[in-house]
Design a protein around this motif. Structure first.
Motif, PDB file in Angstrom:
ATOM      1  N   LEU A 132       0.950  -1.017  -0.079  1.00 46.16           N
ATOM      2  CA  LEU A 132      -0.139   0.029   0.056  1.00 46.16           C
ATOM      3  C   LEU A 132       0.739   1.324  -0.048  1.00 46.16           C
ATOM      4  O   LEU A 132       0.310   2.228  -0.543  1.00 46.16           O
ATOM      5  N   VAL A 133       2.016   1.378   0.573  1.00 49.59           N
ATOM      6  CA  VAL A 133       2.836   2.440   0.768  1.00 49.59           C
ATOM      7  C   VAL A 133       4.207   2.015   0.133  1.00 49.59           C
ATOM      8  O   VAL A 133       4.933   1.258   0.455  1.00 49.59           O
ATOM      9  N   SER A 134       4.881   2.939  -0.636  1.00 49.48           N
ATOM     10  CA  SER A 134       5.983   2.760  -1.483  1.00 49.48           C
ATOM     11  C   SER A 134       7.321   3.495  -0.648  1.00 49.48           C
ATOM     12  O   SER A 134       8.208   2.725  -0.600  1.00 49.48           O
ATOM     13  N   SER A 135       6.815   4.549   0.050  1.00 50.04           N
ATOM     14  CA  SER A 135       7.964   5.358   0.867  1.00 50.04           C
ATOM     15  C   SER A 135       7.254   5.939   2.017  1.00 50.04           C
ATOM     16  O   SER A 135       6.104   6.736   1.834  1.00 50.04           O
ATOM     17  N   VAL A 136       8.060   6.448   3.001  1.00 57.51           N
ATOM     18  CA  VAL A 136       7.792   7.196   4.129  1.00 57.51           C
ATOM     19  C   VAL A 136       8.703   8.272   3.998  1.00 57.51           C
ATOM     20  O   VAL A 136      10.024   7.875   4.089  1.00 57.51           O
ATOM     21  N   VAL A 137       8.379   9.610   4.058  1.00 59.74           N
ATOM     22  CA  VAL A 137       9.337  10.699   3.660  1.00 59.74           C
ATOM     23  C   VAL A 137       8.981  11.805   4.796  1.00 59.74           C
ATOM     24  O   VAL A 137       8.224  12.549   4.912  1.00 59.74           O
ATOM     25  N   PRO A 138      10.102  11.584   6.020  1.00 55.85           N
ATOM     26  CA  PRO A 138      10.062  12.673   7.071  1.00 55.85           C
ATOM     27  C   PRO A 138      10.390  13.968   6.746  1.00 55.85           C
ATOM     28  O   PRO A 138      11.479  13.838   5.588  1.00 55.85           O
ATOM     29  N   ILE A 139      10.229  14.929   7.068  1.00 56.74           N
ATOM     30  CA  ILE A 139      10.354  16.561   6.671  1.00 56.74           C
ATOM     31  C   ILE A 139      10.508  17.176   7.791  1.00 56.74           C
ATOM     32  O   ILE A 139       9.468  17.626   8.681  1.00 56.74           O
ATOM     33  N   ALA A 140      11.456  18.104   7.949  1.00 59.31           N
ATOM     34  CA  ALA A 140      11.744  18.965   8.929  1.00 59.31           C
ATOM     35  C   ALA A 140      11.847  20.397   8.095  1.00 59.31           C
ATOM     36  O   ALA A 140      12.635  20.231   7.147  1.00 59.31           O
ATOM     37  N   SER A 141      11.277  21.598   8.610  1.00 62.73           N
ATOM     38  CA  SER A 141      11.543  22.640   7.923  1.00 62.73           C
ATOM     39  C   SER A 141      11.901  23.886   8.725  1.00 62.73           C
ATOM     40  O   SER A 141      11.529  23.857   9.971  1.00 62.73           O
ATOM     41  N   GLY A 142      12.414  25.008   7.993  1.00 56.77           N
ATOM     42  CA  GLY A 142      12.774  26.159   8.840  1.00 56.77           C
ATOM     43  C   GLY A 142      12.915  27.077   7.878  1.00 56.77           C
ATOM     44  O   GLY A 142      13.013  26.993   6.688  1.00 56.77           O
ATOM     45  N   THR A 143      13.350  28.422   8.102  1.00 55.76           N
ATOM     46  CA  THR A 143      13.674  29.409   7.289  1.00 55.76           C
ATOM     47  C   THR A 143      15.302  29.682   7.652  1.00 55.76           C
ATOM     48  O   THR A 143      15.635  29.680   8.887  1.00 55.76           O
ATOM     49  N   ALA A 144      16.029  30.297   6.567  1.00 53.41           N
ATOM     50  CA  ALA A 144      17.210  30.592   6.710  1.00 53.41           C
ATOM     51  C   ALA A 144      17.633  31.920   5.688  1.00 53.41           C
ATOM     52  O   ALA A 144      16.992  31.677   4.690  1.00 53.41           O
ATOM     53  N   MET A 145      18.659  32.510   5.889  1.00 55.19           N
ATOM     54  CA  MET A 145      19.257  33.424   4.740  1.00 55.19           C
ATOM     55  C   MET A 145      20.429  32.565   4.242  1.00 55.19           C
ATOM     56  O   MET A 145      21.278  31.891   4.721  1.00 55.19           O
ATOM     57  N   LEU A 146      20.029  32.705   2.797  1.00 55.10           N
ATOM     58  CA  LEU A 146      20.962  31.962   1.829  1.00 55.10           C
ATOM     59  C   LEU A 146      21.858  33.340   1.188  1.00 55.10           C
ATOM     60  O   LEU A 146      21.275  34.166   1.056  1.00 55.10           O
ATOM     61  N   THR A 195      12.819  16.128  15.985  1.00 54.81           N
ATOM     62  CA  THR A 195      11.437  15.772  15.459  1.00 54.81           C
ATOM     63  C   THR A 195      11.319  16.235  14.225  1.00 54.81           C
ATOM     64  O   THR A 195      12.324  17.082  13.518  1.00 54.81           O
ATOM     65  N   VAL A 196      10.231  16.010  13.590  1.00 52.96           N
ATOM     66  CA  VAL A 196       9.791  16.517  12.110  1.00 52.96           C
ATOM     67  C   VAL A 196       8.449  17.069  12.302  1.00 52.96           C
ATOM     68  O   VAL A 196       7.700  16.764  13.106  1.00 52.96           O
ATOM     69  N   GLY A 197       8.381  18.150  11.394  1.00 55.84           N
ATOM     70  CA  GLY A 197       6.898  18.738  11.322  1.00 55.84           C
ATOM     71  C   GLY A 197       6.017  18.025  10.370  1.00 55.84           C
ATOM     72  O   GLY A 197       4.695  18.231  10.697  1.00 55.84           O
ATOM     73  N   GLU A 198       6.407  17.114   9.489  1.00 53.26           N
ATOM     74  CA  GLU A 198       5.534  16.103   8.754  1.00 53.26           C
ATOM     75  C   GLU A 198       6.246  15.085   8.305  1.00 53.26           C
ATOM     76  O   GLU A 198       7.331  14.964   8.213  1.00 53.26           O
ATOM     77  N   ILE A 199       5.443  14.126   8.023  1.00 50.10           N
ATOM     78  CA  ILE A 199       5.646  12.797   7.673  1.00 50.10           C
ATOM     79  C   ILE A 199       5.026  12.860   6.201  1.00 50.10           C
ATOM     80  O   ILE A 199       3.783  12.615   6.216  1.00 50.10           O
ATOM     81  N   GLY A 200       5.572  12.453   5.067  1.00 53.66           N
ATOM     82  CA  GLY A 200       4.827  12.193   3.799  1.00 53.66           C
ATOM     83  C   GLY A 200       4.765  10.876   3.732  1.00 53.66           C
ATOM     84  O   GLY A 200       5.642  10.067   3.933  1.00 53.66           O
ATOM     85  N   ILE A 201       3.576  10.386   3.195  1.00 49.84           N
ATOM     86  CA  ILE A 201       3.399   9.081   2.868  1.00 49.84           C
ATOM     87  C   ILE A 201       3.099   8.687   1.481  1.00 49.84           C
ATOM     88  O   ILE A 201       2.027   9.474   0.845  1.00 49.84           O
ATOM     89  N   VAL A 202       3.953   8.081   0.634  1.00 56.06           N
ATOM     90  CA  VAL A 202       3.718   7.929  -0.970  1.00 56.06           C
ATOM     91  C   VAL A 202       3.033   6.646  -0.916  1.00 56.06           C
ATOM     92  O   VAL A 202       3.507   5.429  -0.587  1.00 56.06           O
ATOM     93  N   MET A 203       1.880   6.474  -1.520  1.00 59.55           N
ATOM     94  CA  MET A 203       0.963   5.205  -1.506  1.00 59.55           C
ATOM     95  C   MET A 203       1.050   4.652  -2.854  1.00 59.55           C
ATOM     96  O   MET A 203       1.399   5.439  -3.881  1.00 59.55           O
TER      97      MET A 203
END
Length: 409
Positions: free
Chosen positions: A94-108, A217-225
């Protein structure tokens, strides 16, 4: 004097016929060109819709959600244990991959140019989760992910802000993210999601450890079905797995402190409806143009028949059969419509070819139209059908003329 007046009337009548013929031919040219252009664009728009939006229907977002129960004293963040549990226990069918995601902002920073962007830490499967692609370069590898390599893939707005859209320059450059140096290895396509493309995507370990202060921690976990039909089953499995991970918040019937969402129910349905409305609206324009062109041609043929009534009567007197009169007038109508159809094919093909060459430079995010020989032939055949339909009534009416009445008038 009477001969001059007759010649003058004949000349005016002929000029009127030619003028009306040109007007009706213009309508046919327009309609045929529209058929070719709309079919060229509509096929690619639909293909683009399927390519870019359909994959989103197999993506599910798992995020923290505040419990609704007044008994709840807090909520548990999504962390490594949740990621591991989902990767190990979710059904691979049912699920091909689990994708953890952490994010923030920064100056490039590149040399003296500064640009604020969202910093996203994830896995190489982030591309499939967001249903996006690279226009240049590559995504970081599993080995680079595991070793927390300082590499990054930038979005289109970041490319514009730091490198003035110079892709080759970007791929040869390093940028500062915070105080660290990262090598740019890829550039995302224009449909990349997240702050209009003002993003930089890097391996999750280096983002969490070096850019976000060592969080776990992560703010989001992506589920690819594997299929958009697996949403309900995957939802049930996620609940069963994370309920055991978040036991304190399920005690005494408390609500779950996480939530899932998909794109498929609303966003994709609306997009599909818009594409369908656009397609049928375009078809309505084509039909309208064909009706206008056919009506104009029918009026031209009716006027021509009225002006040539004496000629037709004389031909009938010398033995011309009715079917010969019908065949002659129908052939004239078909020739006018076919000429308009041929000109329309030239115009339509020229517009589609121009779109193929110009659109990728003006709007890279849009699919370029594609010329289809079958639709070109269909458009030309439609013009011939219009000629037959438009000329049929005037031709049959001319064949029914009573010779004595016409000659008497």
């Amino acid at each position: 004097m009477g001969v001059q007046q007759s010649m003058s009337r004949a000349f005016l009548a002929m000029r009127t016929v030619w003028f009306r013929s040109l007007l009706s031919m213009f309508g046919i040219v327009l309609s045929v060109a529209l058929v070719i252009v709309i079919c060229g664009f509509a096929g690619k728009v639909y293909g683009s819709y399927q390519t870019k939006l359909d994959p989103l229907s197999t993506s599910m977002s798992l995020t923290e959600g505040q419990p609704n129960s007044p008994k709840a004293t807090g909520m548990q963040s999504l962390d490594n244990s949740d990621i591991d549990a989902l990767q190990q226990r979710l059904d691979p069918k049912l699920v091909s991959s689990v994708v953890p995601i952490a994010s923030g902002t920064a100056m490039l920073r590149y040399q003296r140019t500064l640009f604020r962007a969202s910093i996203i830490g994830s896995t190489p499967d982030w591309l499939s989760y967001k249903a996006t692609q690279l226009v240049a370069g590559r995504m970081f590898t599993e080995q680079e992910y595991e070793s927390a390599a300082r590499v990054t893939v930038i979005g289109p707005s970041t490319l514009s802000g730091l490198f003035n859209n110079d892709i080759q320059k970007a791929l040869r450059s390093e940028i500062q993210i915070g105080r660290l140096t990262f090598q740019i290895i890829g550039v995302l396509a224009h449909n990349a999601t997240g702050n209009g493309g003002s993003i930089a995507v890097s391996p999750l370990p280096v983002v969490r450890e070096d850019l976000l202060g060592g969080i776990r921690t992560v703010g989001e976990i992506g589920i690819v079905m594997t299929s958009k039909d697996a949403v309900d089953e995957v939802n049930d499995e996620i609940s069963a797995i994370l309920d055991r991970q978040h036991i304190p918040f399920k005690a005494n019937g408390l609500e779950e402190d996480f939530s899932t969402s998909t794109y498929q129910s609303a966003d994709i349905a609306v997009a599909g409806q818009l594409v369908e409305v656009l397609f049928w609206g375009s078809c309505a324009l084509v039909v309208l143009a064909l009706i206008i062109g056919g009506s104009g041609l029918s009026n031209v043929m009716s006027f021509s028949v009225a002006e040539r009534a004496r000629e037709i009567a004389v031909r009938r007197t010398f033995g011309a059969r009715r079917r010969m009169i019908v065949a002659q007038l129908l052939s004239e109508s078909v020739v006018i419509a076919g000429t308009g159809g041929a000109l329309g094919v030239l115009v339509g093909v020229a517009l589609v070819v121009a779109g193929e060459r110009v659109l990728p430079n003006i709007a890279p995010q849009l699919e370029a139209p594609q010329l289809s020989v079958s639709f070109v032939l269909l458009a030309f055949v439609l013009s011939l059908v219009v000629g037959v339909v438009a000329g049929m009534h005037p031709a049959l009416r001319a064949a029914r003329y009573r010779i004595c009445d016409v000659l008497r008038d």
